[in-house]
Design a protein around this motif. Structure first.
Motif, PDB file in Angstrom:
ATOM      1  N   MET A   1     -30.609  -3.007 -23.248  1.00  0.00           N
ATOM      2  CA  MET A   1     -30.213  -4.173 -22.580  1.00  0.00           C
ATOM      3  C   MET A   1     -29.951  -3.280 -20.888  1.00  0.00           C
ATOM      4  O   MET A   1     -30.614  -2.642 -20.368  1.00  0.00           O
ATOM      5  N   SER A   2     -30.337  -4.052 -20.184  1.00  0.00           N
ATOM      6  CA  SER A   2     -30.870  -4.684 -18.675  1.00  0.00           C
ATOM      7  C   SER A   2     -29.677  -4.154 -17.744  1.00  0.00           C
ATOM      8  O   SER A   2     -28.599  -3.713 -18.306  1.00  0.00           O
ATOM      9  N   PRO A   3     -29.418  -2.523 -17.145  1.00  0.00           N
ATOM     10  CA  PRO A   3     -28.784  -2.830 -15.726  1.00  0.00           C
ATOM     11  C   PRO A   3     -27.634  -3.611 -15.720  1.00  0.00           C
ATOM     12  O   PRO A   3     -28.199  -4.960 -15.502  1.00  0.00           O
ATOM     13  N   ARG A   4     -26.418  -3.782 -14.719  1.00  0.00           N
ATOM     14  CA  ARG A   4     -25.557  -4.617 -14.303  1.00  0.00           C
ATOM     15  C   ARG A   4     -25.781  -3.903 -13.163  1.00  0.00           C
ATOM     16  O   ARG A   4     -26.471  -3.396 -12.869  1.00  0.00           O
ATOM     17  N   SER A   5     -25.257  -5.411 -12.615  1.00  0.00           N
ATOM     18  CA  SER A   5     -25.882  -5.811 -10.876  1.00  0.00           C
ATOM     19  C   SER A   5     -24.993  -4.731 -10.595  1.00  0.00           C
ATOM     20  O   SER A   5     -23.940  -4.290 -11.142  1.00  0.00           O
ATOM     21  N   ALA A   6     -24.522  -5.045  -9.246  1.00  0.00           N
ATOM     22  CA  ALA A   6     -24.339  -3.927  -8.107  1.00  0.00           C
ATOM     23  C   ALA A   6     -22.832  -4.995  -8.199  1.00  0.00           C
ATOM     24  O   ALA A   6     -21.529  -3.989  -7.961  1.00  0.00           O
ATOM     25  N   SER A   7     -22.856  -6.240  -8.175  1.00  0.00           N
ATOM     26  CA  SER A   7     -21.101  -6.569  -8.422  1.00  0.00           C
ATOM     27  C   SER A   7     -21.018  -6.750  -9.867  1.00  0.00           C
ATOM     28  O   SER A   7     -19.149  -6.494  -9.252  1.00  0.00           O
ATOM     29  N   VAL A   8     -21.200  -6.546 -10.723  1.00  0.00           N
ATOM     30  CA  VAL A   8     -20.225  -6.458 -12.001  1.00  0.00           C
ATOM     31  C   VAL A   8     -19.936  -5.202 -12.296  1.00  0.00           C
ATOM     32  O   VAL A   8     -18.895  -4.585 -11.736  1.00  0.00           O
ATOM     33  N   ASN A   9     -20.660  -3.998 -11.279  1.00  0.00           N
ATOM     34  CA  ASN A   9     -20.203  -2.857 -11.498  1.00  0.00           C
ATOM     35  C   ASN A   9     -19.036  -2.939 -10.266  1.00  0.00           C
ATOM     36  O   ASN A   9     -18.052  -1.829 -10.876  1.00  0.00           O
ATOM     37  N   GLU A  10     -18.982  -3.245  -9.389  1.00  0.00           N
ATOM     38  CA  GLU A  10     -18.015  -3.144  -8.421  1.00  0.00           C
ATOM     39  C   GLU A  10     -16.388  -4.154  -9.154  1.00  0.00           C
ATOM     40  O   GLU A  10     -15.696  -3.758  -8.738  1.00  0.00           O
ATOM     41  N   GLU A  11     -16.654  -5.393  -9.939  1.00  0.00           N
ATOM     42  CA  GLU A  11     -15.681  -6.310 -10.871  1.00  0.00           C
ATOM     43  C   GLU A  11     -15.111  -4.520 -11.725  1.00  0.00           C
ATOM     44  O   GLU A  11     -13.799  -4.793 -11.674  1.00  0.00           O
ATOM     45  N   LEU A  12     -15.919  -4.597 -11.964  1.00  0.00           N
ATOM     46  CA  LEU A  12     -15.372  -3.337 -13.272  1.00  0.00           C
ATOM     47  C   LEU A  12     -14.897  -2.477 -12.677  1.00  0.00           C
ATOM     48  O   LEU A  12     -13.855  -1.796 -12.995  1.00  0.00           O
ATOM     49  N   ARG A  13     -14.806  -1.854 -11.550  1.00  0.00           N
ATOM     50  CA  ARG A  13     -14.715  -0.737 -10.772  1.00  0.00           C
ATOM     51  C   ARG A  13     -12.705  -1.105 -10.793  1.00  0.00           C
ATOM     52  O   ARG A  13     -11.563  -0.411 -10.421  1.00  0.00           O
ATOM     53  N   ARG A  14     -13.067  -2.143  -9.755  1.00  0.00           N
ATOM     54  CA  ARG A  14     -11.742  -2.848  -9.661  1.00  0.00           C
ATOM     55  C   ARG A  14     -10.868  -3.386 -10.734  1.00  0.00           C
ATOM     56  O   ARG A  14      -9.391  -2.515 -10.000  1.00  0.00           O
ATOM     57  N   ARG A  15     -11.258  -3.557 -11.383  1.00  0.00           N
ATOM     58  CA  ARG A  15     -10.114  -3.780 -13.050  1.00  0.00           C
ATOM     59  C   ARG A  15      -9.788  -2.827 -13.289  1.00  0.00           C
ATOM     60  O   ARG A  15      -9.031  -2.482 -13.937  1.00  0.00           O
ATOM     61  N   SER A  16     -11.195  -1.583 -13.437  1.00  0.00           N
ATOM     62  CA  SER A  16     -10.309  -0.124 -13.578  1.00  0.00           C
ATOM     63  C   SER A  16      -9.072   0.538 -12.765  1.00  0.00           C
ATOM     64  O   SER A  16      -8.391   1.022 -13.326  1.00  0.00           O
ATOM     65  N   ARG A  17      -9.262   0.167 -11.956  1.00  0.00           N
ATOM     66  CA  ARG A  17      -7.964   0.335 -10.679  1.00  0.00           C
ATOM     67  C   ARG A  17      -6.773  -0.087 -11.020  1.00  0.00           C
ATOM     68  O   ARG A  17      -5.515   0.778 -11.088  1.00  0.00           O
ATOM     69  N   GLU A  18      -7.133  -1.649 -10.754  1.00  0.00           N
ATOM     70  CA  GLU A  18      -5.778  -2.289 -11.137  1.00  0.00           C
ATOM     71  C   GLU A  18      -4.833  -1.801 -12.569  1.00  0.00           C
ATOM     72  O   GLU A  18      -3.899  -2.159 -12.689  1.00  0.00           O
ATOM     73  N   ARG A  19      -5.740  -1.546 -13.650  1.00  0.00           N
ATOM     74  CA  ARG A  19      -5.267  -1.425 -14.654  1.00  0.00           C
ATOM     75  C   ARG A  19      -4.268   0.267 -14.512  1.00  0.00           C
ATOM     76  O   ARG A  19      -3.227   0.392 -15.066  1.00  0.00           O
ATOM     77  N   LEU A  20      -4.757   1.285 -13.872  1.00  0.00           N
ATOM     78  CA  LEU A  20      -4.113   2.213 -13.350  1.00  0.00           C
ATOM     79  C   LEU A  20      -3.293   2.066 -12.584  1.00  0.00           C
ATOM     80  O   LEU A  20      -1.804   2.414 -13.023  1.00  0.00           O
ATOM     81  N   LEU A  21      -3.091   1.235 -11.844  1.00  0.00           N
ATOM     82  CA  LEU A  21      -1.906   0.762 -11.270  1.00  0.00           C
ATOM     83  C   LEU A  21      -0.696   0.702 -11.379  1.00  0.00           C
ATOM     84  O   LEU A  21       0.294   0.902 -12.023  1.00  0.00           O
ATOM     85  N   GLN A  22      -1.320  -0.519 -12.426  1.00  0.00           N
ATOM     86  CA  GLN A  22       0.041  -1.467 -13.120  1.00  0.00           C
ATOM     87  C   GLN A  22       0.359  -0.171 -14.825  1.00  0.00           C
ATOM     88  O   GLN A  22       1.881  -0.210 -14.175  1.00  0.00           O
ATOM     89  N   ALA A  23       0.075   0.379 -15.482  1.00  0.00           N
ATOM     90  CA  ALA A  23       0.283   1.988 -16.161  1.00  0.00           C
ATOM     91  C   ALA A  23       1.107   2.396 -15.071  1.00  0.00           C
ATOM     92  O   ALA A  23       2.141   2.638 -15.809  1.00  0.00           O
ATOM     93  N   ALA A  24       0.436   2.896 -14.019  1.00  0.00           N
ATOM     94  CA  ALA A  24       1.545   3.794 -13.456  1.00  0.00           C
ATOM     95  C   ALA A  24       2.799   3.226 -13.534  1.00  0.00           C
ATOM     96  O   ALA A  24       3.891   3.984 -13.511  1.00  0.00           O
ATOM     97  N   VAL A  25       3.121   2.040 -12.256  1.00  0.00           N
ATOM     98  CA  VAL A  25       4.663   1.137 -12.513  1.00  0.00           C
ATOM     99  C   VAL A  25       5.070   0.929 -13.280  1.00  0.00           C
ATOM    100  O   VAL A  25       5.695   1.528 -13.978  1.00  0.00           O
ATOM    101  N   GLU A  26       4.301   0.917 -14.617  1.00  0.00           N
ATOM    102  CA  GLU A  26       5.437   1.147 -15.692  1.00  0.00           C
ATOM    103  C   GLU A  26       5.777   2.188 -16.059  1.00  0.00           C
ATOM    104  O   GLU A  26       6.627   2.140 -16.689  1.00  0.00           O
ATOM    105  N   LEU A  27       4.413   3.344 -16.460  1.00  0.00           N
ATOM    106  CA  LEU A  27       4.939   4.289 -16.865  1.00  0.00           C
ATOM    107  C   LEU A  27       6.467   4.525 -16.218  1.00  0.00           C
ATOM    108  O   LEU A  27       7.508   5.237 -16.437  1.00  0.00           O
TER     109      LEU A  27
END
Length: 260
Positions: A1-27
């Motif tokens: 599998m070819s390495p992910r691009s910088a833009s894909v890595n950045e999007e993965l980080r953003r989504r991971s952070r967003e999910r943590l924020l959402q989980a925090a307010v819910e819990l």
């Protein structure tokens, strides 16, 4: 599998952070602050537990960022609701109603947020807080302030004071009374914004906050990009106030290396 691009890595980080924020307010809304651990938040978010300390120094900072995100998006939604308007006084009324509405509809979450501001860590200058601040400055400027940079801190202080007064145990102030004081200060008509009598008794008590956190992702996209953990770090458990340590700095370096 070819390495992910910088833009894909950045999007993965953003989504991971967003999910943590959402989980925090819910819990925290469901269980309260003390009964919610960082491990619980990571599990609810479907994230590796190492990601919590990768993005946030501790639970207080995570909760502040999560609530500031909720406040920012709630305020943004209220300001842009139909009928759309550029009238500065109407937008000020909507802003006040948006923040007071959170005190009414999310009392557990907002009470814990206010308590956290009085802790040693104090006020966190996170990206979510900065977006909220800019939106309130813009509202103050649209209202006609000749110096929004100076007038905005007073608006922030008044809103924080109103939220605290509405939530203090034992002697809460009624939200309509607090609204009347704020409207009087800013010379707003009671019919502006969303007057309390136009809403259902007891407020909306909304529990689904997902629309405020852009975490949507199609399964086929995830499969194509591979795992969403940008650090590859999966410790067994985190304590609630674990600081960012050497393992997290190494994870940071690995994530940055992937994006280069």
């Amino acid at each position: 599998m070819s390495p992910r691009s910088a833009s894909v890595n950045e999007e993965l980080r953003r989504r991971s952070r967003e999910r943590l924020l959402q989980a925090a307010v819910e819990l925290v809304s469901e269980r309260g602050y003390e009964a919610t651990t960082l491990g619980d938040i990571a599990d609810r978010a479907g994230s590796a537990r190492g990601l919590v300390s990768y993005y946030f120094p501790g639970k207080r900072q995570l909760l502040q960022s999560a609530v500031h995100r909720l406040m920012h998006r709630t305020l943004e939604e209220r300001l842009e609701s139909e009928p759309r308007t550029e009238d500065g006084r109407e937008r000020m009324a909507r802003a006040i109603d948006a923040i007071l509405g959170l005190a009414r509809d999310q009392p557990v979450l907002m009470r814990q947020h206010m308590a956290g501001l009085l802790q040693a860590e104090g006020f966190v200058q996170c990206p979510e807080q900065q977006r909220l601040a800019q939106l309130l400055r813009d509202t103050m400027a649209g209202y006609g302030s000749p110096d929004a940079g100076t007038d905005y801190p007073m608006l922030r202080a008044l809103l924080m004071g109103a939220v605290y007064s509405a939530l203090v145990p034992g002697v809460p102030m009624p939200i309509p009374t607090l609204r009347a004081e704020l409207f009087k200060r800013y010379r707003l008509d009671w019919e502006m914004g969303v007057p309390p009598e136009t809403e259902a008794s007891g407020g909306t008590c909304e529990t689904d906050l997902s629309r405020f956190f852009a975490t949507g992702r199609q399964p086929e996209e995830q499969a194509a990009d591979g795992p969403e953990d940008p650090t590859g770090d999966r410790p067994d458990r985190l304590t609630d106030e674990q600081p960012v340590g050497s393992s997290d700095r190494q994870a940071d370096a690995r994530a940055d290396g992937q994006s280069k």
